[in-house]
Design an enzyme around this catalytic site. Structure first.
Site, PDB file in Angstrom:
ATOM      1  N   ALA A  71     112.368  12.922  47.170  1.00  0.00           N
ATOM      2  CA  ALA A  71     113.670  12.543  46.615  1.00  0.00           C
ATOM      3  C   ALA A  71     114.744  13.562  46.975  1.00  0.00           C
ATOM      4  O   ALA A  71     115.915  13.215  47.142  1.00  0.00           O
ATOM      5  CB  ALA A  71     113.560  12.412  45.102  1.00  0.00           C
ATOM      6  N   THR A  72     114.342  14.807  47.103  1.00  0.00           N
ATOM      7  CA  THR A  72     115.310  15.847  47.484  1.00  0.00           C
ATOM      8  C   THR A  72     115.933  15.492  48.833  1.00  0.00           C
ATOM      9  O   THR A  72     117.149  15.598  49.015  1.00  0.00           O
ATOM     10  CB  THR A  72     114.600  17.224  47.534  1.00  0.00           C
ATOM     11  OG1 THR A  72     114.108  17.509  46.223  1.00  0.00           O
ATOM     12  CG2 THR A  72     115.524  18.327  47.996  1.00  0.00           C
ATOM     13  N   ASN A 153     115.983  13.844  33.983  1.00  0.00           N
ATOM     14  CA  ASN A 153     114.623  14.392  34.019  1.00  0.00           C
ATOM     15  C   ASN A 153     114.290  15.233  32.789  1.00  0.00           C
ATOM     16  O   ASN A 153     113.136  15.377  32.441  1.00  0.00           O
ATOM     17  CB  ASN A 153     114.404  15.220  35.288  1.00  0.00           C
ATOM     18  CG  ASN A 153     115.602  16.040  35.683  1.00  0.00           C
ATOM     19  OD1 ASN A 153     116.714  15.516  35.805  1.00  0.00           O
ATOM     20  ND2 ASN A 153     115.407  17.313  35.872  1.00  0.00           N
ATOM     21  N   GLN A 181     113.353   9.332  37.843  1.00  0.00           N
ATOM     22  CA  GLN A 181     112.713   9.330  36.517  1.00  0.00           C
ATOM     23  C   GLN A 181     112.728   7.952  35.875  1.00  0.00           C
ATOM     24  O   GLN A 181     112.307   7.797  34.721  1.00  0.00           O
ATOM     25  CB  GLN A 181     113.418  10.329  35.584  1.00  0.00           C
ATOM     26  CG  GLN A 181     113.351  11.766  36.053  1.00  0.00           C
ATOM     27  CD  GLN A 181     111.942  12.368  35.959  1.00  0.00           C
ATOM     28  OE1 GLN A 181     111.056  11.825  35.296  1.00  0.00           O
ATOM     29  NE2 GLN A 181     111.730  13.484  36.631  1.00  0.00           N
ATOM     30  N   SER A 201     110.740   8.657  44.299  1.00  0.00           N
ATOM     31  CA  SER A 201     109.742   9.598  44.812  1.00  0.00           C
ATOM     32  C   SER A 201     108.370   9.246  44.233  1.00  0.00           C
ATOM     33  O   SER A 201     108.223   9.129  43.015  1.00  0.00           O
ATOM     34  CB  SER A 201     110.154  11.007  44.388  1.00  0.00           C
ATOM     35  OG  SER A 201     109.293  11.961  44.938  1.00  0.00           O
ATOM     36  N   ALA A 202     107.364   9.111  45.120  1.00  0.00           N
ATOM     37  CA  ALA A 202     106.066   8.573  44.692  1.00  0.00           C
ATOM     38  C   ALA A 202     105.347   9.432  43.660  1.00  0.00           C
ATOM     39  O   ALA A 202     104.656   8.912  42.782  1.00  0.00           O
ATOM     40  CB  ALA A 202     105.166   8.386  45.917  1.00  0.00           C
ATOM     41  N   HIS A 203     105.524  10.778  43.753  1.00  0.00           N
ATOM     42  CA  HIS A 203     104.694  11.621  42.877  1.00  0.00           C
ATOM     43  C   HIS A 203     105.109  11.569  41.413  1.00  0.00           C
ATOM     44  O   HIS A 203     104.444  12.141  40.555  1.00  0.00           O
ATOM     45  CB  HIS A 203     104.629  13.064  43.397  1.00  0.00           C
ATOM     46  CG  HIS A 203     105.860  13.897  43.188  1.00  0.00           C
ATOM     47  ND1 HIS A 203     105.951  14.834  42.193  1.00  0.00           N
ATOM     48  CD2 HIS A 203     107.040  13.956  43.856  1.00  0.00           C
ATOM     49  CE1 HIS A 203     107.129  15.447  42.263  1.00  0.00           C
ATOM     50  NE2 HIS A 203     107.808  14.930  43.269  1.00  0.00           N
ATOM     51  N   THR A 239     107.372  11.119  62.660  1.00  0.00           N
ATOM     52  CA  THR A 239     106.150  10.311  62.589  1.00  0.00           C
ATOM     53  C   THR A 239     105.901   9.867  61.146  1.00  0.00           C
ATOM     54  O   THR A 239     106.038  10.671  60.220  1.00  0.00           O
ATOM     55  CB  THR A 239     104.949  11.133  63.114  1.00  0.00           C
ATOM     56  OG1 THR A 239     105.254  11.534  64.444  1.00  0.00           O
ATOM     57  CG2 THR A 239     103.669  10.324  63.091  1.00  0.00           C
ATOM     58  N   CYS A 326     111.890  22.478  38.947  1.00  0.00           N
ATOM     59  CA  CYS A 326     112.357  23.414  39.956  1.00  0.00           C
ATOM     60  C   CYS A 326     112.932  24.661  39.324  1.00  0.00           C
ATOM     61  O   CYS A 326     113.014  25.696  39.953  1.00  0.00           O
ATOM     62  CB  CYS A 326     113.442  22.753  40.804  1.00  0.00           C
ATOM     63  SG  CYS A 326     113.038  21.079  41.192  1.00  0.00           S
TER      64      CYS A 326
HETATM   65  N1  PLP Z   1     115.601  13.844  41.133  1.00  0.00           N
HETATM   66  C1  PLP Z   1     115.094  13.955  39.900  1.00  0.00           C
HETATM   67  C2  PLP Z   1     115.802  13.304  38.758  1.00  0.00           C
HETATM   68  C3  PLP Z   1     113.915  14.664  39.678  1.00  0.00           C
HETATM   69  O1  PLP Z   1     113.403  14.763  38.444  1.00  0.00           O
HETATM   70  C4  PLP Z   1     113.271  15.276  40.783  1.00  0.00           C
HETATM   71  C5  PLP Z   1     112.043  16.096  40.585  1.00  0.00           C
HETATM   72  O2  PLP Z   1     111.899  16.834  39.622  1.00  0.00           O
HETATM   73  C6  PLP Z   1     113.837  15.121  42.053  1.00  0.00           C
HETATM   74  C7  PLP Z   1     115.008  14.408  42.197  1.00  0.00           C
HETATM   75  C8  PLP Z   1     113.215  15.735  43.279  1.00  0.00           C
HETATM   76  O3  PLP Z   1     112.074  15.020  43.629  1.00  0.00           O
HETATM   77  P1  PLP Z   1     111.145  15.470  44.853  1.00  0.00           P
HETATM   78  O4  PLP Z   1     110.137  16.390  44.260  1.00  0.00           O
HETATM   79  O5  PLP Z   1     110.523  14.204  45.342  1.00  0.00           O
HETATM   80  O6  PLP Z   1     112.010  16.097  45.852  1.00  0.00           O
END
Ligand code: PLP
Length: 400
Positions: A71-72, A153, A181, A201-203, A239, A326
């Protein structure tokens, strides 16, 4: 007992997601873009996964859902491409974000601000919510983009993306939402809402780490940030992360299937747990429950440093957080607590518990007992709590 209550930071990969990914490491490892049978072996599974990903957010076939590394990356992509296409060229000069976006939006906004873009940081109110009207009040004829997250988040606060999308449509301004989220926690439809770009974001929904996506509405495709290949229709070179895409497909399908469970059973467990936590004296939760994702509690224990509480929890096998994953290595105040104007003491006392569909009642009962003991122990040695009158009436001590 080990209890994982940090699901807003990341989630366990669902075993069936892993099983679906497994063949794509050793058995079927061809590069999907090659021109031989090894490549062809990966194609059906990628196609099925992409269909699930499109269905998961109700994207239309003609829209683009581009797979990224996280997602970043997706968030950086949106803001930087808007900068190159609209700001640098002088067509527009302004973007709007909220002041509680994830650092991947805030830091990118600050970067493009340093390159000459005007950035408005929308405040949140005392309940940790964005008011859609504030978007309307700040849009100008020079606004290129509004970027407001679907759900926060830290608090789980759900922002009024439907209304904000409408305001953007009225003013012909592009709208991006970071839905990291929100997937699997609230119903998401890029058809129903006016959303031009959407990040996920999948995780965060029991898929693998290192795979995310950016939805772009048909006709709103962004200039690529990565050049050098024809993957993803030339929009994002590199890739393909074959196993990651397959994992994300399976994970999003399951997250959507489990949505009702999340919105009923998990919500109920969260609410009961929160009721019990709030019985502890001098505890505060900011955002009303019906305005939050069903799995999240951000709670302050007056007089207790968040990090001290985390330490006690961790010693008892419980993983929680003081805020964004983070930011959790530095001892800064919780940024959302600061943004609502909570007093300095309280801004350092927030703990986030985030549940998942794997959380059990037994785990929550155990956590509650550990929290109660930790509160007692830590308040006994807390210098700030000693000076706080018992049953302190001023709530969050808001300064604005
Ligand atoms: N955006 C939000 C709202 C998040 O909570 C997070 C991860 O904590 C991210 C973006 C970043 O996700 P990624 O770890 O996939 O870069």
């Amino acid at each position: 007992m080990k209890v994982y209550l940090d699901n807003n930071a990341t989630t366990m990969v669902d075993p069936s997601v892993k099983a679906e990914m497994d063949p794509f490491f050793v058995e079927k490892y061809g590069n999907p873009n090659s021109l031989h049978a090894f490549a062809g072996e990966t194609h059906p599974a990628i196609k099925t996964a992409m269909e699930k990903i499109y269905a998961g957010i109700q994207a239309d076939r003609k829209d683009s859902v581009v797979i990224t590394s996280c997602a970043t990356e997706s968030n950086n992509w949106v803001l930087k491409s808007i900068y190159f296409e609209y700001i640098l060229t002088g067509r527009k000069n302004h973007i709007i974000i909220s002041e509680v976006e994830h650092p991947s939006i805030i830091a990118t906004a600050k970067f493009i601000e340093s390159m000459g873009c005007k950035v408005t940081y929308l405040p949140i109110n005392a309940e940790g919510l964005i008011e859609a009207q504030s978007v309307r009040d700040n849009i100008t004829s020079k606004t290129a983009l509004v970027s407001v997250m679907w759900a926060n988040n830290e608090t789980g606060a759900i922002f009024p993306v439907e209304e904000i999308g409408e305001i953007c449509r009225e003013h012909n301004v592009l709208f991006h939402t970071d839905a990291v989220q929100a997937i699997g926690k609230v119903p998401i439809s890029v058809q129903q809402f006016n959303v031009d770009y959407l990040t996920f974001s999948a995780h965060k929904f029991h898929g693998p780490k290192g795979v995310g996506a950016l939805f772009m509405k048909k006709g709103k495709e962004l200039m690529p940030l990565f050049h050098g290949g024809s993957q993803m229709g030339g929009l994002r070179s590199g890739t393909l992360n074959v196993a990651g895409i397959i994992g994300m497909g399976k994970a999003i399908e399951q997250a959507i299937d489990a949505l009702d469970f999340e919105m009923s059973e998990i919500r109920e467990m969260r609410d009961d747990f929160e009721d019990e936590l709030l019985k502890i004296e001098d505890t505060f939760v900011v955002t009303p429950r019906n305005r939050r994702t069903p799995n999240t509690i951000l709670i302050s224990f007056r007089g207790i440093e968040g990090e001290s509480m985390l330490w006690d929890l961790n010693r008892s096998g419980i993983g929680a957080s003081t805020g964004s994953a983070c930011a959790s290595e530095d001892l800064e105040a919780n940024s959302v607590m600061e943004a609502i104007g909570a007093d300095e003491d309280l801004a350092h006392t927030a703990i986030r518990f985030s549940l998942s569909r794997y959380t059990t009642q037994e785990e929550l009962d155990y956590t509650l007992e550990v929290v109660k003991k930790a509160v007692k122990r830590l308040r006994e040695i807390s210098s700030s709590y000693a000076y706080t009158p018992k049953g302190h009436e001023s709530g969050l001590g808001l300064s604005h």
